[in-house]
Design a protein around this motif. Structure first.
Motif, PDB file in Angstrom:
ATOM      1  N   LYS A 145      28.161  73.044  10.539  1.00  0.00           N
ATOM      2  CA  LYS A 145      28.793  71.937  11.272  1.00  0.00           C
ATOM      3  C   LYS A 145      28.485  70.590  10.599  1.00  0.00           C
ATOM      4  CE  LYS A 145      28.901  71.037  15.986  1.00  0.00           C
ATOM      5  NZ  LYS A 145      30.311  70.671  16.217  1.00  0.00           N
ATOM      6  N   GLN A 146      27.241  70.456  10.154  1.00  0.00           N
ATOM      7  CA  GLN A 146      26.841  69.190   9.499  1.00  0.00           C
ATOM      8  C   GLN A 146      27.650  68.993   8.215  1.00  0.00           C
ATOM      9  OE1 GLN A 146      22.662  69.787   8.928  1.00  0.00           O
ATOM     10  NE2 GLN A 146      22.070  68.753  10.829  1.00  0.00           N
ATOM     11  N   GLN A 148      34.500  65.846   6.438  1.00  0.00           N
ATOM     12  CA  GLN A 148      35.595  65.192   7.171  1.00  0.00           C
ATOM     13  C   GLN A 148      35.403  63.685   7.289  1.00  0.00           C
ATOM     14  OE1 GLN A 148      35.669  67.666  10.768  1.00  0.00           O
ATOM     15  NE2 GLN A 148      37.492  68.720   9.948  1.00  0.00           N
ATOM     16  N   SER A 149      34.225  63.217   6.843  1.00  0.00           N
ATOM     17  CA  SER A 149      33.944  61.778   6.969  1.00  0.00           C
ATOM     18  C   SER A 149      34.486  60.975   5.797  1.00  0.00           C
ATOM     19  CB  SER A 149      32.420  61.573   7.034  1.00  0.00           C
ATOM     20  OG  SER A 149      31.866  61.819   5.734  1.00  0.00           O
ATOM     21  N   LEU A 197      32.681  75.560  15.606  1.00  0.00           N
ATOM     22  CA  LEU A 197      33.552  74.556  14.956  1.00  0.00           C
ATOM     23  C   LEU A 197      34.742  74.238  15.846  1.00  0.00           C
ATOM     24  CD1 LEU A 197      33.460  76.112  11.370  1.00  0.00           C
ATOM     25  CD2 LEU A 197      32.207  74.089  12.181  1.00  0.00           C
ATOM     26  N   GLU A 255      31.215  68.052   9.064  1.00  0.00           N
ATOM     27  CA  GLU A 255      31.300  66.645   9.503  1.00  0.00           C
ATOM     28  C   GLU A 255      31.226  65.698   8.305  1.00  0.00           C
ATOM     29  OE1 GLU A 255      29.523  67.724  13.885  1.00  0.00           O
ATOM     30  OE2 GLU A 255      28.208  66.745  12.415  1.00  0.00           O
TER      31      GLU A 255
END
Ligand SMILES: Cc1ncc(COP(=O)(O)O)c(CNc2conc2O)c1O
Length: 371
Positions: free
Chosen positions: A149-150, A156-157, A195, A153
């Motif tokens: 997940k990290q 997607q940043s 997710l 993220e």
């Protein structure tokens, strides 16, 4: 083969490769894609020619092991998506972008370093990444939903990265006992549940998973050994549809002689004729990947099994013939001859290994001829 000056050659049946791919493509769930795994020079079959045959069979992308294999495909004019399955050093980010390649991400640190570099280079992005989950193969990848997940993220940043894929790899999909396979599947499911969205490609299947666990998750399969017409499980599990072996290995007799009883053959004089024997010599040896442990294995001459007698040399080996045979007669070391077959599996059994390794260790001193 054109341009070569020795009768020893690998003959690759590209029609078989195309058919093996097509047989899988037509049974895959709707919307799934097949990426042909052509790493290690197409498991020794020739990466570029295998890739082109796979496209004709319905493959829509490729998997390779290292960056150089991906570059080889691109320079041969392959334009379909290519995923590099192992870790590429972040110093080659610009090369990944230049050749429009997708890369495996297995740690947060790698992704952070990659984004940092992407911020400092001109080469046009974004970088396409597939996040690898290690659910039990014990090789590379994130091991918990939290760390996946990290990474998602972080990806997607930034506009500099496209999260194109999420995948895992099974270590026992080719075995009867499904307990560890199920444990890995559960671990991957735990990642998926954590997710909020999924990337374009979710892929878990190698050939064995596609053949014997077809209802597993995912919308793309990474099809390797079965594409070459070889049973992923060796002898263990039955083929789901006929797999057509693509590789043959042939040569010719370059020397034939008659020996009386009591004559020695090969280094170390490990074989002595016990009667009047016809002995043939073939121009293939361990430097070609026809390994010394194959002493005692049989090859085909006019459909008859002829035992390899004496130690296999670097470039030549000797066989016992049933009778006088002409120099230039074809010898089939792997393949079909006058109704008889020698399979890569038989060679693997004799070498106490798997056919993957046998195919990959046929050396570049043998030309690949395509039909
Ligand atoms: C990540 C990954 N995906 C797919 C495949 C294709 O598997 P298949 O040929 O069984 O279909 C492999 C093959 N990797 C290896 C096969 O043998 N040793 C290996 O490391 C792989 O490492």
């Amino acid at each position: 083969a054109v341009g070569w000056h020795r009768p020893t050659k690998l003959v690759i049946d590209t029609q078989a490769i195309k058919e093996n791919v097509w047989n899988e493509v037509k049974r895959m769930p709707q919307g799934s894609e097949l990426f042909a795994v052509v790493k290690a020079n197409g498991y020794g079959h020739g990466a570029v020619q295998t890739a082109k045959a796979a496209i004709l069979g319905g493959a829509t992308g490729f998997c390779v092991a290292i960056l150089d294999e991906a570059i080889e495909l691109r320079e041969a004019g392959i334009t379909e998506p290519i995923l590099i399955l192992s870790i590429v050093d972040v110093s080659y980010i610009d090369v990944l972008l230049k050749y429009d390649l997708s890369v495996t991400v297995a740690t947060q640190e790698w992704l952070e370093q990659a984004i940092d570099r992407l911020n400092h280079i001109e080469t046009q992005g974004p970088l396409k990444i597939h996040i690898k989950v290690d659910t039990g193969m014990g090789r590379i990848g994130f091991t918990t939903p939290k760390t996946v997940k990290q990474a998602v993220e972080l990806a997607q940043s930034t506009q500099l990265v496209v999260w194109e894929g999420l995948f895992t790899h099974f270590s026992t999909a080719d075995e009867k006992d499904v307990s560890y396979f199920e444990k890995q599947t559960q671990r991957f499911q735990a990642v998926l549940s954590a997710l909020f969205e999924l990337p374009k490609y979710v892929h878990v299947s190698n050939s064995a998973t596609a053949l014997w666990h077809p209802d597993n998750v995912g919308n793309m399969i990474r099809f390797g050994i079965a594409m070459y017409g070889l049973n992923p499980s060796g002898h263990m599990l039955p083929e789901v549809y006929p797999l057509k072996p693509a590789l043959s290995l042939v040569s010719q007799l370059i020397h034939v002689k008659e020996l009386a009883a009591g004559e020695g053959i090969g280094y170390g004089n490990t074989y002595t004729t016990t009667e009047n024997e016809w002995i043939g010599t073939i121009p293939i040896g361990y430097a070609d990947g026809w390994l010394r442990h194959l002493q005692g294995f049989s090859v085909l001459v006019n459909g008859q099994k002829c035992e390899i007698v004496g130690r296999i040399c670097m470039d030549q080996c000797m066989i016992r013939l049933p009778e006088k045979v002409s120099v230039g007669t074809t010898v089939t070391l792997v393949g079909h001859d006058h109704g008889a077959d020698i399979t890569l599996q038989m060679v693997a059994d004799k070498l106490e290994t798997i056919h993957y390794e046998v195919a990959c260790t046929f050396s570049d001193r043998m030309p690949r001829e395509y039909k």
